[in-house]
Design a protein around this motif. Structure first.
Motif, mmCIF file in Angstrom:
data_model
loop_
_atom_site.group_PDB
_atom_site.id
_atom_site.type_symbol
_atom_site.label_atom_id
_atom_site.label_comp_id
_atom_site.label_asym_id
_atom_site.label_seq_id
_atom_site.Cartn_x
_atom_site.Cartn_y
_atom_site.Cartn_z
ATOM 1 N N GLU A 46 59.475 54.680 22.511
ATOM 2 C CA GLU A 46 60.554 53.926 23.154
ATOM 3 C C GLU A 46 60.117 53.439 24.533
ATOM 4 O OE1 GLU A 46 63.333 52.880 21.732
ATOM 5 O OE2 GLU A 46 62.605 53.836 19.897
ATOM 6 N N PHE A 47 59.422 54.290 25.290
ATOM 7 C CA PHE A 47 58.926 53.895 26.607
ATOM 8 C C PHE A 47 57.948 52.730 26.473
ATOM 9 C CE2 PHE A 47 55.620 54.208 29.882
ATOM 10 C CZ PHE A 47 56.387 54.043 31.022
ATOM 11 N N TYR A 48 57.070 52.787 25.494
ATOM 12 C CA TYR A 48 56.093 51.730 25.259
ATOM 13 C C TYR A 48 56.794 50.409 24.949
ATOM 14 C CZ TYR A 48 52.333 49.176 22.888
ATOM 15 O OH TYR A 48 51.429 48.228 22.510
ATOM 16 N N ILE A 49 57.805 50.456 24.091
ATOM 17 C CA ILE A 49 58.542 49.241 23.724
ATOM 18 C C ILE A 49 59.278 48.687 24.941
ATOM 19 C CG2 ILE A 49 60.494 48.369 22.370
ATOM 20 C CD1 ILE A 49 59.561 50.312 20.125
ATOM 21 N N GLU A 50 59.937 49.549 25.703
ATOM 22 C CA GLU A 50 60.666 49.089 26.886
ATOM 23 C C GLU A 50 59.719 48.486 27.922
ATOM 24 O OE1 GLU A 50 63.945 48.707 27.383
ATOM 25 O OE2 GLU A 50 64.070 49.302 25.277
ATOM 26 N N THR A 51 58.550 49.085 28.091
ATOM 27 C CA THR A 51 57.565 48.551 29.031
ATOM 28 C C THR A 51 57.102 47.172 28.586
ATOM 29 O OG1 THR A 51 56.841 50.784 29.592
ATOM 30 C CG2 THR A 51 55.349 48.990 30.158
ATOM 31 N N LYS A 52 56.861 47.003 27.298
ATOM 32 C CA LYS A 52 56.459 45.689 26.783
ATOM 33 C C LYS A 52 57.560 44.661 27.015
ATOM 34 C CE LYS A 52 53.982 45.000 23.177
ATOM 35 N NZ LYS A 52 53.442 44.902 21.823
ATOM 36 N N LYS A 53 58.818 45.058 26.816
ATOM 37 C CA LYS A 53 59.940 44.150 27.047
ATOM 38 C C LYS A 53 60.004 43.750 28.519
ATOM 39 C CE LYS A 53 63.054 45.701 23.375
ATOM 40 N NZ LYS A 53 64.313 46.423 23.092
ATOM 41 N N GLN A 54 59.824 44.729 29.387
ATOM 42 C CA GLN A 54 59.911 44.496 30.822
ATOM 43 C C GLN A 54 58.897 43.445 31.264
ATOM 44 O OE1 GLN A 54 59.313 48.034 33.136
ATOM 45 N NE2 GLN A 54 59.359 46.968 35.087
ATOM 46 N N TYR A 55 57.715 43.463 30.684
ATOM 47 C CA TYR A 55 56.674 42.535 31.079
ATOM 48 C C TYR A 55 56.566 41.331 30.150
ATOM 49 C CZ TYR A 55 55.292 46.011 34.470
ATOM 50 O OH TYR A 55 55.289 46.891 35.530
ATOM 51 N N GLY A 56 57.569 41.171 29.286
ATOM 52 C CA GLY A 56 57.584 40.009 28.408
ATOM 53 C C GLY A 56 56.496 40.009 27.363
ATOM 54 N N LEU A 57 56.099 41.174 26.917
ATOM 55 C CA LEU A 57 54.996 41.274 25.956
ATOM 56 C C LEU A 57 55.467 41.531 24.534
ATOM 57 C CD1 LEU A 57 52.603 43.465 28.118
ATOM 58 C CD2 LEU A 57 52.521 40.979 27.795
ATOM 59 N N VAL A 58 56.763 41.607 24.317
ATOM 60 C CA VAL A 58 57.279 41.868 22.982
ATOM 61 C C VAL A 58 56.979 40.677 22.098
ATOM 62 C CG1 VAL A 58 59.354 42.235 21.604
ATOM 63 C CG2 VAL A 58 59.073 43.419 23.774
ATOM 64 N N GLY A 59 56.399 40.960 20.957
ATOM 65 C CA GLY A 59 56.059 39.901 20.017
ATOM 66 C C GLY A 59 54.707 39.259 20.286
ATOM 67 N N SER A 60 54.056 39.651 21.345
ATOM 68 C CA SER A 60 52.743 39.076 21.624
ATOM 69 C C SER A 60 51.679 39.784 20.802
ATOM 70 C CB SER A 60 52.406 39.169 23.105
ATOM 71 O OG SER A 60 52.299 40.509 23.494
ATOM 72 N N SER A 61 50.644 39.080 20.496
ATOM 73 C CA SER A 61 49.546 39.653 19.727
ATOM 74 C C SER A 61 48.510 40.220 20.668
ATOM 75 C CB SER A 61 48.891 38.569 18.860
ATOM 76 O OG SER A 61 49.836 38.079 17.948
ATOM 77 N N PRO A 62 47.846 41.268 20.249
ATOM 78 C CA PRO A 62 46.772 41.798 21.112
ATOM 79 C C PRO A 62 45.650 40.779 21.235
ATOM 80 C CG PRO A 62 46.974 43.066 19.061
ATOM 81 C CD PRO A 62 48.036 42.022 19.051
ATOM 82 N N VAL A 63 45.020 40.766 22.374
ATOM 83 C CA VAL A 63 43.915 39.858 22.634
ATOM 84 C C VAL A 63 42.639 40.501 22.142
ATOM 85 C CG1 VAL A 63 42.593 38.676 24.424
ATOM 86 C CG2 VAL A 63 45.085 38.883 24.626
ATOM 87 N N SER A 64 41.848 39.731 21.430
ATOM 88 C CA SER A 64 40.581 40.225 20.930
ATOM 89 C C SER A 64 39.455 39.573 21.718
ATOM 90 C CB SER A 64 40.453 39.893 19.445
ATOM 91 O OG SER A 64 39.193 40.282 18.986
ATOM 92 N N ILE A 65 38.575 40.398 22.281
ATOM 93 C CA ILE A 65 37.450 39.894 23.047
ATOM 94 C C ILE A 65 36.185 40.285 22.322
ATOM 95 C CG2 ILE A 65 36.223 40.013 25.230
ATOM 96 C CD1 ILE A 65 38.903 40.770 26.528
ATOM 97 N N SER A 66 35.355 39.302 22.060
ATOM 98 C CA SER A 66 34.080 39.605 21.408
ATOM 99 C C SER A 66 32.956 39.146 22.294
ATOM 100 C CB SER A 66 33.998 38.929 20.034
ATOM 101 O OG SER A 66 34.064 37.535 20.198
ATOM 102 N N SER A 67 31.864 39.877 22.256
ATOM 103 C CA SER A 67 30.696 39.496 23.048
ATOM 104 C C SER A 67 29.621 38.974 22.120
ATOM 105 C CB SER A 67 30.188 40.686 23.857
ATOM 106 O OG SER A 67 29.834 41.725 22.966
ATOM 107 N N ASN A 68 28.876 38.015 22.606
ATOM 108 C CA ASN A 68 27.797 37.414 21.787
ATOM 109 C C ASN A 68 26.458 37.967 22.154
ATOM 110 O OD1 ASN A 68 29.670 35.889 20.508
ATOM 111 N ND2 ASN A 68 29.392 34.121 21.838
#
Length: 68
Positions: A46-68
């Protein structure tokens, strides 16, 4: 679901002590342990979900970083 598990000596000792005090089968002791662990995780979820809501991250996809 069927699980086959291997327990270390200390966990076996703890399971035996719980069974001795509760007169419950190992399966029930393990099921109740999982249930308690799950309940403990819920406030963190619940804390994780509320924190994501607070920062407008709900529904966002995780960012994937790849190195070449």
């Amino acid at each position: 679901m069927q699980l086959i598990i291997q327990l270390d000596a200390e966990t076996v000792r703890q399971l035996d002590a719980i069974q001795e005090h509760t007169n419950q089968e190992p399966t029930l002791v393990i099921q109740q342990g999982i249930s308690l662990y799950y309940q403990q995780l819920q406030p963190h979820r619940e804390f994780y979900i509320e924190t994501k809501k607070q920062y407008g991250l709900v529904g966002s996809s995780p960012v994937s970083i790849s190195s070449n």
